[in-house]
Design a protein around this motif. Sequence first.
Motif, PDB file in Angstrom:
ATOM      1  N   ALA A  37       1.053  -1.446  -0.262  1.00  0.00           N
ATOM      2  CA  ALA A  37      -0.058  -0.191  -0.040  1.00  0.00           C
ATOM      3  C   ALA A  37       1.076   1.222  -0.180  1.00  0.00           C
ATOM      4  CB  ALA A  37      -0.756   0.133   1.316  1.00  0.00           C
ATOM      5  N   ARG A  38       1.739   1.309   0.521  1.00  0.00           N
ATOM      6  CA  ARG A  38       3.087   1.899   0.969  1.00  0.00           C
ATOM      7  C   ARG A  38       3.211   2.621  -0.504  1.00  0.00           C
ATOM      8  NH1 ARG A  38       5.783   4.998   5.612  1.00  0.00           N
ATOM      9  NH2 ARG A  38       7.410   6.224   4.683  1.00  0.00           N
ATOM     10  N   ALA A  39       4.074   1.730  -1.349  1.00  0.00           N
ATOM     11  CA  ALA A  39       4.499   1.637  -2.536  1.00  0.00           C
ATOM     12  C   ALA A  39       3.602   2.453  -3.474  1.00  0.00           C
ATOM     13  CB  ALA A  39       5.320   0.258  -3.126  1.00  0.00           C
ATOM     14  N   ASN A  40       2.048   1.952  -3.500  1.00  0.00           N
ATOM     15  CA  ASN A  40       1.177   2.240  -4.702  1.00  0.00           C
ATOM     16  C   ASN A  40       0.565   3.787  -4.246  1.00  0.00           C
ATOM     17  OD1 ASN A  40       1.436   0.118  -5.355  1.00  0.00           O
ATOM     18  ND2 ASN A  40      -0.917  -0.768  -3.959  1.00  0.00           N
ATOM     19  N   LEU A  41       0.837   4.211  -2.845  1.00  0.00           N
ATOM     20  CA  LEU A  41       0.531   5.336  -2.392  1.00  0.00           C
ATOM     21  C   LEU A  41       1.960   6.781  -2.890  1.00  0.00           C
ATOM     22  CD1 LEU A  41      -1.423   5.251   0.790  1.00  0.00           C
ATOM     23  CD2 LEU A  41      -2.075   6.235  -1.177  1.00  0.00           C
ATOM     24  N   GLU A  42       3.270   6.065  -2.911  1.00  0.00           N
ATOM     25  CA  GLU A  42       4.288   7.014  -2.687  1.00  0.00           C
ATOM     26  C   GLU A  42       3.697   6.914  -4.603  1.00  0.00           C
ATOM     27  OE1 GLU A  42       6.622   8.188  -1.253  1.00  0.00           O
ATOM     28  OE2 GLU A  42       6.807   7.523   0.845  1.00  0.00           O
ATOM     29  N   ARG A  43       3.956   5.609  -4.831  1.00  0.00           N
ATOM     30  CA  ARG A  43       3.940   5.951  -6.823  1.00  0.00           C
ATOM     31  C   ARG A  43       2.730   7.554  -7.011  1.00  0.00           C
ATOM     32  NH1 ARG A  43       4.200   0.428  -9.991  1.00  0.00           N
ATOM     33  NH2 ARG A  43       4.371   2.515 -12.075  1.00  0.00           N
ATOM     34  N   ILE A  44       1.597   6.604  -6.401  1.00  0.00           N
ATOM     35  CA  ILE A  44       0.480   7.959  -6.695  1.00  0.00           C
ATOM     36  C   ILE A  44       1.150   9.259  -5.956  1.00  0.00           C
ATOM     37  CG2 ILE A  44      -1.168   8.812  -6.059  1.00  0.00           C
ATOM     38  CD1 ILE A  44      -1.876   5.860  -5.942  1.00  0.00           C
ATOM     39  N   VAL A  45       1.983   9.827  -5.230  1.00  0.00           N
ATOM     40  CA  VAL A  45       1.629  10.988  -4.509  1.00  0.00           C
ATOM     41  C   VAL A  45       2.965  11.438  -5.138  1.00  0.00           C
ATOM     42  CG1 VAL A  45       2.419  12.208  -2.975  1.00  0.00           C
ATOM     43  CG2 VAL A  45       0.334  10.613  -2.754  1.00  0.00           C
ATOM     44  N   GLY A  46       3.954  11.043  -5.403  1.00  0.00           N
ATOM     45  CA  GLY A  46       5.055  11.087  -6.336  1.00  0.00           C
ATOM     46  C   GLY A  46       5.002  11.910  -7.639  1.00  0.00           C
ATOM     47  N   SER A  47       3.978  11.043  -8.733  1.00  0.00           N
ATOM     48  CA  SER A  47       3.611  10.965  -9.637  1.00  0.00           C
ATOM     49  C   SER A  47       3.327  12.835 -10.369  1.00  0.00           C
ATOM     50  CB  SER A  47       3.096  10.061 -10.154  1.00  0.00           C
ATOM     51  OG  SER A  47       2.575  10.632 -11.484  1.00  0.00           O
ATOM     52  N   LEU A  48       1.533  12.736  -9.317  1.00  0.00           N
ATOM     53  CA  LEU A  48       1.101  14.432  -8.760  1.00  0.00           C
ATOM     54  C   LEU A  48       2.449  15.345  -8.701  1.00  0.00           C
ATOM     55  CD1 LEU A  48      -1.352  12.433  -7.379  1.00  0.00           C
ATOM     56  CD2 LEU A  48      -1.871  12.707  -9.621  1.00  0.00           C
ATOM     57  N   ALA A  49       3.555  15.183  -7.663  1.00  0.00           N
ATOM     58  CA  ALA A  49       4.425  16.144  -7.386  1.00  0.00           C
ATOM     59  C   ALA A  49       5.249  16.671  -8.715  1.00  0.00           C
ATOM     60  CB  ALA A  49       4.968  15.539  -6.437  1.00  0.00           C
ATOM     61  N   GLU A  50       5.483  15.339  -9.312  1.00  0.00           N
ATOM     62  CA  GLU A  50       6.146  15.778 -10.216  1.00  0.00           C
ATOM     63  C   GLU A  50       5.986  15.845 -11.489  1.00  0.00           C
ATOM     64  OE1 GLU A  50       7.589  11.948 -11.931  1.00  0.00           O
ATOM     65  OE2 GLU A  50       9.184  11.393 -10.393  1.00  0.00           O
ATOM     66  N   ARG A  51       4.468  16.466 -11.460  1.00  0.00           N
ATOM     67  CA  ARG A  51       3.369  17.361 -12.323  1.00  0.00           C
ATOM     68  C   ARG A  51       2.971  18.387 -11.747  1.00  0.00           C
ATOM     69  NH1 ARG A  51      -0.055  12.810 -15.315  1.00  0.00           N
ATOM     70  NH2 ARG A  51       0.756  10.709 -14.542  1.00  0.00           N
ATOM     71  N   GLY A  52       3.910  19.186 -10.878  1.00  0.00           N
ATOM     72  CA  GLY A  52       3.630  19.703 -10.120  1.00  0.00           C
ATOM     73  C   GLY A  52       2.131  20.246  -9.391  1.00  0.00           C
ATOM     74  N   LEU A  53       1.551  19.219  -9.300  1.00  0.00           N
ATOM     75  CA  LEU A  53      -0.234  19.459  -9.339  1.00  0.00           C
ATOM     76  C   LEU A  53       0.350  19.295  -7.181  1.00  0.00           C
ATOM     77  CD1 LEU A  53      -1.973  16.823 -11.287  1.00  0.00           C
ATOM     78  CD2 LEU A  53      -1.911  19.539 -11.367  1.00  0.00           C
ATOM     79  N   PRO A  54      -0.444  20.530  -5.961  1.00  0.00           N
ATOM     80  CA  PRO A  54      -1.026  19.164  -5.431  1.00  0.00           C
ATOM     81  C   PRO A  54      -1.290  18.930  -4.929  1.00  0.00           C
ATOM     82  CG  PRO A  54      -1.097  22.485  -5.940  1.00  0.00           C
ATOM     83  CD  PRO A  54      -0.834  21.123  -7.228  1.00  0.00           C
ATOM     84  N   VAL A  55      -1.225  18.251  -3.369  1.00  0.00           N
ATOM     85  CA  VAL A  55      -2.088  17.060  -2.844  1.00  0.00           C
ATOM     86  C   VAL A  55      -2.408  17.418  -1.375  1.00  0.00           C
ATOM     87  CG1 VAL A  55      -1.569  14.406  -2.739  1.00  0.00           C
ATOM     88  CG2 VAL A  55      -0.860  15.745  -4.460  1.00  0.00           C
ATOM     89  N   LEU A  56      -3.192  16.356  -1.646  1.00  0.00           N
ATOM     90  CA  LEU A  56      -4.637  16.220  -0.212  1.00  0.00           C
ATOM     91  C   LEU A  56      -4.728  15.082   0.122  1.00  0.00           C
ATOM     92  CD1 LEU A  56      -7.478  18.201   1.383  1.00  0.00           C
ATOM     93  CD2 LEU A  56      -6.454  15.897   2.811  1.00  0.00           C
ATOM     94  N   LEU A  57      -3.151  14.408   0.590  1.00  0.00           N
ATOM     95  CA  LEU A  57      -3.656  13.064   0.964  1.00  0.00           C
ATOM     96  C   LEU A  57      -4.510  12.862   2.482  1.00  0.00           C
ATOM     97  CD1 LEU A  57      -2.599  10.010   0.819  1.00  0.00           C
ATOM     98  CD2 LEU A  57      -0.691  10.614   1.978  1.00  0.00           C
TER      99      LEU A  57
END
Length: 211
Positions: free
Chosen positions: A109-129
Amino acid sequence: MIRFVTVFLAMAGLLAALPARAEPLRILALGDSLTAGYQLPPEAAFPVQLEAALKARGHDVVVVNAGVSGDTTAGGLSRLDWSLGEGADAVIVELGANDALRGLPVASARANLERIVGSLAERGLPVLLAGIAAPRNMGEDYVAGFERMYAEIAADHDAVLYPNFLAGIPITAETVLPDGIHPTQKGVAIIVEGILPKVEELIARAGAARG
């Protein structure tokens, strides 16, 4: 006729000089049944109630429902690009409840969330987790590791953190469906009230990113 043309051209010039109206801020809500609105009418789902609450506070926003009932963190990751297809200015990520209910490994679960949030951060998109509380029958080590991962991922990627998406909902017939898990329309309203300050923090970040 000449007078009409002159007035028309003057009005056209005035309109052209006015600043273009900004598009509404687009927030994607990527989640599972808690986001999708399981067994609720469309207008009662979390994204719809959240959008209404934000508009009532003066925010020009559109909240897109990208919730899929039964989705795990792996499912959310697999459809991330598709969900972002129409564009977004910010993303709320609410995933993990089904991983915990199925007893899936915390590391996965952690690896998947890391990839989701990391990918969004790379796109410059602010994230609320948005985190979720793991079932207590999973054992202390599982619960501690599962709940800790949200704070750690948010810190690693400078995401806004809302530790428990279901915080503050009393277990009553008015707020929780008979399955004892999913919120009613009133329960969703409690979620919206609790998470609203964090979503406004997300909006501020998205506004700054827009420039």
